[in-house]
Write a protein that holds these residues in place. Sequence first.
Motif, PDB file in Angstrom:
ATOM      1  N   LEU A 202      -8.654  -4.904  -6.381  1.00  0.00           N
ATOM      2  CA  LEU A 202      -8.713  -3.883  -5.334  1.00  0.00           C
ATOM      3  C   LEU A 202      -9.278  -4.450  -4.040  1.00  0.00           C
ATOM      4  O   LEU A 202      -8.761  -4.197  -2.951  1.00  0.00           O
ATOM      5  CB  LEU A 202      -9.555  -2.695  -5.804  1.00  0.00           C
ATOM      6  CG  LEU A 202      -9.004  -1.891  -6.976  1.00  0.00           C
ATOM      7  CD1 LEU A 202     -10.013  -0.834  -7.407  1.00  0.00           C
ATOM      8  CD2 LEU A 202      -7.662  -1.265  -6.636  1.00  0.00           C
TER       9      LEU A 202
ATOM     10  N   LEU B 222      -2.037   2.919  -9.130  1.00  0.00           N
ATOM     11  CA  LEU B 222      -3.416   3.252  -8.766  1.00  0.00           C
ATOM     12  C   LEU B 222      -3.817   4.611  -9.336  1.00  0.00           C
ATOM     13  O   LEU B 222      -4.934   4.770  -9.847  1.00  0.00           O
ATOM     14  CB  LEU B 222      -3.592   3.252  -7.251  1.00  0.00           C
ATOM     15  CG  LEU B 222      -3.557   1.898  -6.556  1.00  0.00           C
ATOM     16  CD1 LEU B 222      -3.716   2.085  -5.056  1.00  0.00           C
ATOM     17  CD2 LEU B 222      -4.618   0.957  -7.092  1.00  0.00           C
TER      18      LEU B 222
ATOM     19  N   GLN C 238       1.357   3.030  -5.699  1.00  0.00           N
ATOM     20  CA  GLN C 238       0.550   4.249  -5.647  1.00  0.00           C
ATOM     21  C   GLN C 238       0.463   4.917  -7.021  1.00  0.00           C
ATOM     22  O   GLN C 238      -0.590   5.419  -7.408  1.00  0.00           O
ATOM     23  CB  GLN C 238       1.127   5.226  -4.611  1.00  0.00           C
ATOM     24  CG  GLN C 238       0.926   4.778  -3.177  1.00  0.00           C
ATOM     25  CD  GLN C 238      -0.550   4.626  -2.827  1.00  0.00           C
ATOM     26  OE1 GLN C 238      -1.391   5.442  -3.201  1.00  0.00           O
ATOM     27  NE2 GLN C 238      -0.873   3.560  -2.114  1.00  0.00           N
TER      28      GLN C 238
ATOM     29  N   ARG D 200      -6.788   5.189 -11.989  1.00  0.00           N
ATOM     30  CA  ARG D 200      -7.886   6.097 -11.634  1.00  0.00           C
ATOM     31  C   ARG D 200      -8.078   7.159 -12.729  1.00  0.00           C
ATOM     32  O   ARG D 200      -9.192   7.387 -13.199  1.00  0.00           O
ATOM     33  CB  ARG D 200      -7.604   6.767 -10.295  1.00  0.00           C
ATOM     34  CG  ARG D 200      -8.750   7.565  -9.724  1.00  0.00           C
ATOM     35  CD  ARG D 200      -8.396   8.232  -8.381  1.00  0.00           C
ATOM     36  NE  ARG D 200      -7.682   7.367  -7.472  1.00  0.00           N
ATOM     37  CZ  ARG D 200      -6.364   7.472  -7.180  1.00  0.00           C
ATOM     38  NH1 ARG D 200      -5.629   8.400  -7.758  1.00  0.00           N
ATOM     39  NH2 ARG D 200      -5.806   6.648  -6.324  1.00  0.00           N
TER      40      ARG D 200
ATOM     41  N   LEU E  21     -11.700   5.680  -7.095  1.00  0.00           N
ATOM     42  CA  LEU E  21     -11.435   4.609  -8.055  1.00  0.00           C
ATOM     43  C   LEU E  21     -12.641   3.683  -8.184  1.00  0.00           C
ATOM     44  O   LEU E  21     -13.085   3.364  -9.293  1.00  0.00           O
ATOM     45  CB  LEU E  21     -10.184   3.833  -7.643  1.00  0.00           C
ATOM     46  CG  LEU E  21      -9.655   2.766  -8.588  1.00  0.00           C
ATOM     47  CD1 LEU E  21      -9.536   3.267 -10.011  1.00  0.00           C
ATOM     48  CD2 LEU E  21      -8.310   2.267  -8.089  1.00  0.00           C
TER      49      LEU E  21
ATOM     50  N   TRP F 140       0.820  -1.205   0.000  1.00  0.00           N
ATOM     51  CA  TRP F 140       0.000   0.000   0.000  1.00  0.00           C
ATOM     52  C   TRP F 140       0.862   1.267   0.000  1.00  0.00           C
ATOM     53  O   TRP F 140       0.495   2.264  -0.598  1.00  0.00           O
ATOM     54  CB  TRP F 140      -0.921   0.042   1.207  1.00  0.00           C
ATOM     55  CG  TRP F 140      -1.944  -1.045   1.281  1.00  0.00           C
ATOM     56  CD1 TRP F 140      -2.500  -1.748   0.259  1.00  0.00           C
ATOM     57  CD2 TRP F 140      -2.531  -1.565   2.463  1.00  0.00           C
ATOM     58  NE1 TRP F 140      -3.399  -2.673   0.736  1.00  0.00           N
ATOM     59  CE2 TRP F 140      -3.440  -2.578   2.092  1.00  0.00           C
ATOM     60  CE3 TRP F 140      -2.390  -1.272   3.814  1.00  0.00           C
ATOM     61  CZ2 TRP F 140      -4.202  -3.288   3.002  1.00  0.00           C
ATOM     62  CZ3 TRP F 140      -3.139  -1.980   4.740  1.00  0.00           C
ATOM     63  CH2 TRP F 140      -4.038  -2.981   4.334  1.00  0.00           C
TER      64      TRP F 140
ATOM     65  N   ILE G 213      -7.964  -2.426  -0.802  1.00  0.00           N
ATOM     66  CA  ILE G 213      -7.745  -1.033  -1.178  1.00  0.00           C
ATOM     67  C   ILE G 213      -9.011  -0.235  -0.898  1.00  0.00           C
ATOM     68  O   ILE G 213     -10.101  -0.646  -1.272  1.00  0.00           O
ATOM     69  CB  ILE G 213      -7.372  -0.920  -2.680  1.00  0.00           C
ATOM     70  CG1 ILE G 213      -6.153  -1.769  -2.993  1.00  0.00           C
ATOM     71  CG2 ILE G 213      -7.187   0.530  -3.089  1.00  0.00           C
ATOM     72  CD1 ILE G 213      -4.913  -1.412  -2.207  1.00  0.00           C
ATOM     73  N   GLN G 214      -8.860   0.903  -0.256  1.00  0.00           N
ATOM     74  CA  GLN G 214      -9.986   1.772   0.065  1.00  0.00           C
ATOM     75  C   GLN G 214      -9.855   3.065  -0.727  1.00  0.00           C
ATOM     76  O   GLN G 214      -9.497   4.094  -0.187  1.00  0.00           O
ATOM     77  CB  GLN G 214     -10.022   2.057   1.560  1.00  0.00           C
ATOM     78  CG  GLN G 214     -10.194   0.816   2.395  1.00  0.00           C
ATOM     79  CD  GLN G 214     -10.383   1.141   3.856  1.00  0.00           C
ATOM     80  OE1 GLN G 214     -10.888   2.187   4.214  1.00  0.00           O
ATOM     81  NE2 GLN G 214      -9.971   0.229   4.713  1.00  0.00           N
ATOM     82  N   ASP G 215     -10.137   2.998  -1.999  1.00  0.00           N
ATOM     83  CA  ASP G 215     -10.016   4.150  -2.896  1.00  0.00           C
ATOM     84  C   ASP G 215     -11.390   4.458  -3.468  1.00  0.00           C
ATOM     85  O   ASP G 215     -11.765   3.959  -4.526  1.00  0.00           O
ATOM     86  CB  ASP G 215      -8.998   3.835  -3.997  1.00  0.00           C
ATOM     87  CG  ASP G 215      -8.634   5.035  -4.836  1.00  0.00           C
ATOM     88  OD1 ASP G 215      -9.535   5.856  -5.127  1.00  0.00           O
ATOM     89  OD2 ASP G 215      -7.460   5.145  -5.231  1.00  0.00           O
TER      90      ASP G 215
END
Length: 137
Positions: free
Chosen positions: A85, A57, A54, A61, A95, A48, A90-92
Motif C-alpha cells: 500500500l 482493495l 479497487q 479491507r 484499510l 488507482w 495508497i491513501q486508504d
Amino acid sequence: AANAFNLDSLLTIIQEHLPRMNLINMATALHRLAKLTFERDDILPSLWNNAVFQALLAVVRDMLESLVGETSPICQALSNIVWALVAMKIQDIPLFSAIGKLASQWVASFKPFELSSLLCAFAKCDKVMDSSRLIVA
C-alpha cells in the motif's frame, strides 16, 4: 505475469481469481502490483482508478475487518499488504486502520522481520499521506 512487467495481464489474473482468493493470495497480488509499479509514478494513477484494483482493495479491507478478534494471525500477509500500500501510495485510512488493529492484536505472533517490515512501512506512511489522520486504536 508479474515478471513480464505487464500490469494489464496481472490485473486480468486478479480479476479472474479474486472471488476465490484468501488473504495470503490477496497480499501476494498487492505485493506483485507494488513491485510492478515501484517508482513508476506515471502508471500509478491508472492503477488507482482501475476497477479490478479497487475491487481488490475493497475485498482486502472487508476481509481484514472480519478478522478482528480472530486468534489465527496472518502476520506476513499484514506486513506485505502494508508495504504494498505504501509503495503504491495508497491513501486508504480504513484499510490501514484495520491492519493496525490486527497487528496490535497479533503483535506477539509476529516474527522479528515481519514486525520490522510492518513498522517500517507504517513509518513511511507520512510520505504517502497525512499521517496525523492515521490513528490506530
